[in-house]
Design a protein around this motif. Structure first.
Motif, short mmCIF file in Angstrom:
data_model
loop_
_atom_site.label_atom_id
_atom_site.label_comp_id
_atom_site.label_asym_id
_atom_site.label_seq_id
_atom_site.Cartn_x
_atom_site.Cartn_y
_atom_site.Cartn_z
N ARG A 145 0.86 -1.19 0.00
CA ARG A 145 0.00 0.00 0.00
C ARG A 145 0.88 1.23 0.00
N THR A 146 0.27 2.40 -0.17
CA THR A 146 0.94 3.67 0.08
C THR A 146 0.06 4.46 1.05
N ARG A 147 0.52 5.64 1.41
CA ARG A 147 -0.29 6.48 2.30
C ARG A 147 -1.61 6.86 1.64
N ASN A 148 -1.64 6.91 0.32
CA ASN A 148 -2.83 7.37 -0.40
C ASN A 148 -3.57 6.27 -1.16
N HIS A 149 -3.09 5.04 -1.06
CA HIS A 149 -3.72 3.92 -1.77
C HIS A 149 -3.83 2.74 -0.81
N PRO A 150 -4.94 2.00 -0.86
CA PRO A 150 -5.19 0.94 0.12
C PRO A 150 -4.36 -0.31 -0.15
N TRP A 151 -4.42 -1.23 0.81
CA TRP A 151 -3.74 -2.51 0.64
C TRP A 151 -4.17 -3.18 -0.66
N ARG A 152 -3.21 -3.78 -1.34
CA ARG A 152 -3.52 -4.69 -2.44
C ARG A 152 -2.69 -5.95 -2.22
N THR A 153 -3.29 -7.09 -2.47
CA THR A 153 -2.57 -8.36 -2.39
C THR A 153 -1.79 -8.53 -3.68
N ILE A 154 -0.47 -8.70 -3.58
CA ILE A 154 0.35 -8.79 -4.78
C ILE A 154 0.81 -10.22 -5.08
N ARG A 155 0.75 -11.08 -4.08
CA ARG A 155 1.21 -12.46 -4.34
C ARG A 155 0.86 -13.33 -3.14
N VAL A 156 0.50 -14.58 -3.41
CA VAL A 156 0.49 -15.64 -2.40
C VAL A 156 1.52 -16.65 -2.88
N ALA A 157 2.55 -16.86 -2.09
CA ALA A 157 3.67 -17.67 -2.54
C ALA A 157 4.01 -18.74 -1.51
N ARG A 158 4.42 -19.89 -1.99
CA ARG A 158 4.81 -20.96 -1.08
C ARG A 158 6.11 -20.58 -0.37
N PHE A 159 6.10 -20.73 0.96
CA PHE A 159 7.29 -20.47 1.78
C PHE A 159 7.11 -21.30 3.05
N PRO A 160 7.37 -22.61 2.96
CA PRO A 160 6.92 -23.57 3.97
C PRO A 160 7.86 -23.77 5.15
N TYR A 161 8.87 -22.93 5.30
CA TYR A 161 9.94 -23.20 6.25
C TYR A 161 9.54 -22.80 7.66
N GLU A 162 9.67 -23.71 8.59
CA GLU A 162 9.22 -23.48 9.96
C GLU A 162 10.27 -22.81 10.83
N THR A 163 11.52 -22.98 10.52
CA THR A 163 12.60 -22.40 11.33
C THR A 163 13.64 -21.76 10.42
N GLY A 164 14.41 -20.86 11.00
CA GLY A 164 15.54 -20.28 10.30
C GLY A 164 15.22 -19.13 9.37
N LYS A 165 13.97 -18.65 9.37
CA LYS A 165 13.60 -17.57 8.47
C LYS A 165 14.05 -16.22 9.01
N GLN A 166 14.41 -15.34 8.08
CA GLN A 166 14.74 -13.96 8.41
C GLN A 166 13.97 -13.03 7.47
N ALA A 167 13.82 -11.78 7.89
CA ALA A 167 13.12 -10.81 7.07
C ALA A 167 13.65 -9.42 7.38
#
Length: 203
Positions: A145-167
């Protein structure tokens, strides 16, 4: 859970940028190295893994959001956004990238090989953008989103990892030197409850 700001000092750079400075207003100003990028093999054959990601541990019970200004995006493939990281060949970057003079919102999803999806957002030019990732079962929901535009969903992606993730925030400058990005916000907050329900707007 309440929204928790992530201090810039909590992250560790995957590759050091030219410079990284926390300004008096608590914004993070970063300059990318020329020819920095992330990509694995698909179509081009090359492997680039020298982009700049400021990464901290990420747990499934938290959504993560990163905000930044689009001021300064002027050259082909100038890009910044949110990186989700497991290792060199399993990662997702979601953000804004300048393509043919127009900002595009999109994502690169990499499981050994990269793919790329994107959509033009010329109306976002010069705005402050927020990227959001929330884990749901074996996938992540990516929104923007931006300050002037609402949320939009851009992708649903597989990311099945239970441990070790960083962001954390990322930027790359595949075609030039001197590309600078001002990151304004990095938070962990409540995860999405439903793909069809927008998360709240939290500053």
């Amino acid at each position: 859970m309440s929204t928790e700001r992530v201090d810039w000092s909590k992250g560790k750079w995957s590759h050091e940028p030219v410079s990284s400075t926390v300004e008096a207003d608590s914004k993070l100003r970063v300059e990318a190295v020329e020819s920095s990028d992330y990509w694995q093999k698909t179509m081009y054959g090359f492997q680039h893994d020298n982009g700049h990601s400021l990464l901290a541990a990420w747990e499934d019970d938290k959504a993560v959001e990163v905000s930044f200004s689009l001021d300064g995006f002027t050259e082909l493939y100038d890009q910044a956004g949110l990186m989700l990281w497991l290792d060199d060949t399993h990662w997702i970057k979601a953000g804004v990238e300048l393509n043919d003079g127009v900002p595009h919102i999109g994502a690169v999803v990499t499981h050994e090989y990269s793919d790329w999806s994107l959509s033009p957002v010329p109306e976002w030019t010069g705005e402050e953008v927020t990227l959001r990732a929330s884990q749901m079962n074996d996938a992540v929901i990516l929104r923007a989103r931006t300050r002037n535009h609402p949320w939009r969903t851009i992708r649903v992606a597989r990311f099945p990892y239970e441990t070790g993730k960083q962001a954390g925030p990322f930027l790359c400058a595949p075609t030039r030197s001197g590309f600078k990005v001002t990151f304004t916000r990095w938070v962990c907050t409540s995860p999405d409850q439903d793909i069809h329900v927008d998360p709240p707007l939290e500053e």
